[in-house]
Design a protein around this motif. Structure first.
Motif, PDB file in Angstrom:
ATOM      1  N   SER A  27       0.842  -1.185   0.000  1.00 50.97           N
ATOM      2  CA  SER A  27       0.000   0.000   0.000  1.00 50.97           C
ATOM      3  C   SER A  27       0.880   1.239   0.000  1.00 50.97           C
ATOM      4  N   LYS A  28       0.493   2.232  -0.769  1.00 50.57           N
ATOM      5  CA  LYS A  28       1.222   3.491  -0.806  1.00 50.57           C
ATOM      6  C   LYS A  28       0.446   4.599  -0.098  1.00 50.57           C
ATOM      7  N   GLY A  54     -13.432  11.213 -13.860  1.00 52.92           N
ATOM      8  CA  GLY A  54     -12.696  11.301 -15.113  1.00 52.92           C
ATOM      9  C   GLY A  54     -11.189  11.269 -14.956  1.00 52.92           C
ATOM     10  N   ASP A  55     -10.691  11.644 -13.774  1.00 54.91           N
ATOM     11  CA  ASP A  55      -9.249  11.615 -13.497  1.00 54.91           C
ATOM     12  C   ASP A  55      -8.816  10.306 -12.854  1.00 54.91           C
ATOM     13  N   ASP A  56      -9.707   9.311 -12.794  1.00 57.85           N
ATOM     14  CA  ASP A  56      -9.450   7.993 -12.211  1.00 57.85           C
ATOM     15  C   ASP A  56      -9.338   8.038 -10.685  1.00 57.85           C
ATOM     16  N   THR A  57      -9.884   9.091 -10.069  1.00 57.12           N
ATOM     17  CA  THR A  57      -9.895   9.206  -8.612  1.00 57.12           C
ATOM     18  C   THR A  57     -11.133   8.506  -8.076  1.00 57.12           C
ATOM     19  N   PRO A  58     -10.968   7.655  -7.060  1.00 51.79           N
ATOM     20  CA  PRO A  58     -12.130   6.957  -6.493  1.00 51.79           C
ATOM     21  C   PRO A  58     -13.148   7.946  -5.928  1.00 51.79           C
ATOM     22  N   LEU A  59     -14.417   7.570  -6.044  1.00 47.50           N
ATOM     23  CA  LEU A  59     -15.499   8.383  -5.499  1.00 47.50           C
ATOM     24  C   LEU A  59     -15.988   7.762  -4.200  1.00 47.50           C
ATOM     25  N   CYS A  60     -16.320   8.615  -3.249  1.00 41.91           N
ATOM     26  CA  CYS A  60     -16.799   8.154  -1.943  1.00 41.91           C
ATOM     27  C   CYS A  60     -18.062   7.318  -2.121  1.00 41.91           C
ATOM     28  N   PRO A  61     -18.118   6.145  -1.495  1.00 33.32           N
ATOM     29  CA  PRO A  61     -19.306   5.305  -1.618  1.00 33.32           C
ATOM     30  C   PRO A  61     -20.524   5.888  -0.895  1.00 33.32           C
ATOM     31  N   ASP A  62     -20.308   6.811   0.028  1.00 38.22           N
ATOM     32  CA  ASP A  62     -21.427   7.399   0.779  1.00 38.22           C
ATOM     33  C   ASP A  62     -22.016   8.630   0.105  1.00 38.22           C
ATOM     34  N   CYS A  63     -21.139   9.598  -0.303  1.00 40.21           N
ATOM     35  CA  CYS A  63     -21.656  10.857  -0.837  1.00 40.21           C
ATOM     36  C   CYS A  63     -21.397  11.045  -2.333  1.00 40.21           C
ATOM     37  N   GLY A  64     -20.481  10.260  -2.924  1.00 41.33           N
ATOM     38  CA  GLY A  64     -20.202  10.353  -4.355  1.00 41.33           C
ATOM     39  C   GLY A  64     -19.167  11.386  -4.742  1.00 41.33           C
ATOM     40  N   ASP A  65     -18.590  12.121  -3.776  1.00 44.20           N
ATOM     41  CA  ASP A  65     -17.547  13.097  -4.072  1.00 44.20           C
ATOM     42  C   ASP A  65     -16.202  12.396  -4.271  1.00 44.20           C
ATOM     43  N   ALA A  66     -15.310  13.066  -5.014  1.00 41.67           N
ATOM     44  CA  ALA A  66     -13.964  12.526  -5.221  1.00 41.67           C
ATOM     45  C   ALA A  66     -13.238  12.465  -3.881  1.00 41.67           C
ATOM     46  N   MET A  67     -12.490  11.391  -3.688  1.00 39.02           N
ATOM     47  CA  MET A  67     -11.758  11.198  -2.441  1.00 39.02           C
ATOM     48  C   MET A  67     -10.347  11.771  -2.574  1.00 39.02           C
ATOM     49  N   ARG A  68      -9.744  12.093  -1.451  1.00 40.28           N
ATOM     50  CA  ARG A  68      -8.404  12.680  -1.388  1.00 40.28           C
ATOM     51  C   ARG A  68      -7.403  11.574  -1.054  1.00 40.28           C
ATOM     52  N   PHE A  69      -6.267  11.530  -1.815  1.00 42.44           N
ATOM     53  CA  PHE A  69      -5.227  10.543  -1.538  1.00 42.44           C
ATOM     54  C   PHE A  69      -4.291  11.107  -0.489  1.00 42.44           C
ATOM     55  N   GLU A  70      -3.945  10.293   0.491  1.00 40.52           N
ATOM     56  CA  GLU A  70      -3.027  10.725   1.535  1.00 40.52           C
ATOM     57  C   GLU A  70      -2.066   9.611   1.870  1.00 40.52           C
ATOM     58  N   ARG A  71      -0.831  10.019   2.099  1.00 38.45           N
ATOM     59  CA  ARG A  71       0.200   9.081   2.518  1.00 38.45           C
ATOM     60  C   ARG A  71       0.904   9.646   3.724  1.00 38.45           C
ATOM     61  N   ASN A  72       1.105   8.838   4.732  1.00 32.36           N
ATOM     62  CA  ASN A  72       1.805   9.249   5.929  1.00 32.36           C
ATOM     63  C   ASN A  72       3.277   8.946   5.747  1.00 32.36           C
ATOM     64  N   HIS A  73       4.078   9.984   5.624  1.00 29.23           N
ATOM     65  CA  HIS A  73       5.526   9.800   5.406  1.00 29.23           C
ATOM     66  C   HIS A  73       6.304   9.692   6.706  1.00 29.23           C
ATOM     67  N   ALA A  74       5.715  10.082   7.807  1.00 30.30           N
ATOM     68  CA  ALA A  74       6.441  10.189   9.077  1.00 30.30           C
ATOM     69  C   ALA A  74       7.089   8.879   9.510  1.00 30.30           C
ATOM     70  N   ASP A  75       6.372   7.795   9.429  1.00 27.52           N
ATOM     71  CA  ASP A  75       6.907   6.523   9.906  1.00 27.52           C
ATOM     72  C   ASP A  75       7.041   5.479   8.816  1.00 27.52           C
ATOM     73  N   GLY A  76       6.890   5.889   7.563  1.00 24.82           N
ATOM     74  CA  GLY A  76       7.018   4.962   6.459  1.00 24.82           C
ATOM     75  C   GLY A  76       5.793   4.101   6.242  1.00 24.82           C
ATOM     76  N   CYS A  77       4.777   4.304   7.060  1.00 19.46           N
ATOM     77  CA  CYS A  77       3.549   3.522   6.961  1.00 19.46           C
ATOM     78  C   CYS A  77       2.559   4.227   6.071  1.00 19.46           C
ATOM     79  N   ALA A  78       1.921   3.498   5.196  1.00 18.47           N
ATOM     80  CA  ALA A  78       0.882   4.071   4.341  1.00 18.47           C
ATOM     81  C   ALA A  78      -0.468   3.827   4.993  1.00 18.47           C
ATOM     82  N   CYS A  79      -0.654   4.422   6.152  1.00 20.23           N
ATOM     83  CA  CYS A  79      -1.901   4.210   6.876  1.00 20.23           C
ATOM     84  C   CYS A  79      -2.588   5.518   7.187  1.00 20.23           C
TER      85      CYS A  79
END
Length: 79
Positions: A27-28, A54-79
């Motif tokens: 996971s990234k 259209g940009d291949d961004t997943p849509l929220c299953p609850d509201c249908g809005d585009a979701m935001r991608f986030e990666r936690n760099h602090a500890d190397g974990c993608a959580c």
């Protein structure tokens, strides 16, 4: 190998560092819907069957809005 380390190894097999079952893919990060507080790991988007915009961004299953991608760099974990 001692009994304790054997049991420890057996219990941790198949898990990733974040404690979730591994699926053979690293996971990234995760996609988030800030309004709904929905989180989906990037490696689970297809399994969840999420629609994409259209940009291949997943849509929220609850509201249908585009979701935001986030990666936690602090500890190397993608959580």
């Amino acid at each position: 190998m001692g009994l304790l380390s054997t049991v420890s190894s057996a219990l941790s097999a198949g898990e990733t560092d974040d404690g979730e079952a591994g699926n053979g893919t690293d996971s990234k990060g995760a996609y988030w819907c800030d309004d709904c507080a929905v989180r989906v790991r990037d490696v689970a988007v297809d399994d969840e069957g999420l629609d994409r915009d259209g940009d291949d961004t997943p849509l929220c299953p609850d509201c249908g809005d585009a979701m935001r991608f986030e990666r936690n760099h602090a500890d190397g974990c993608a959580c």
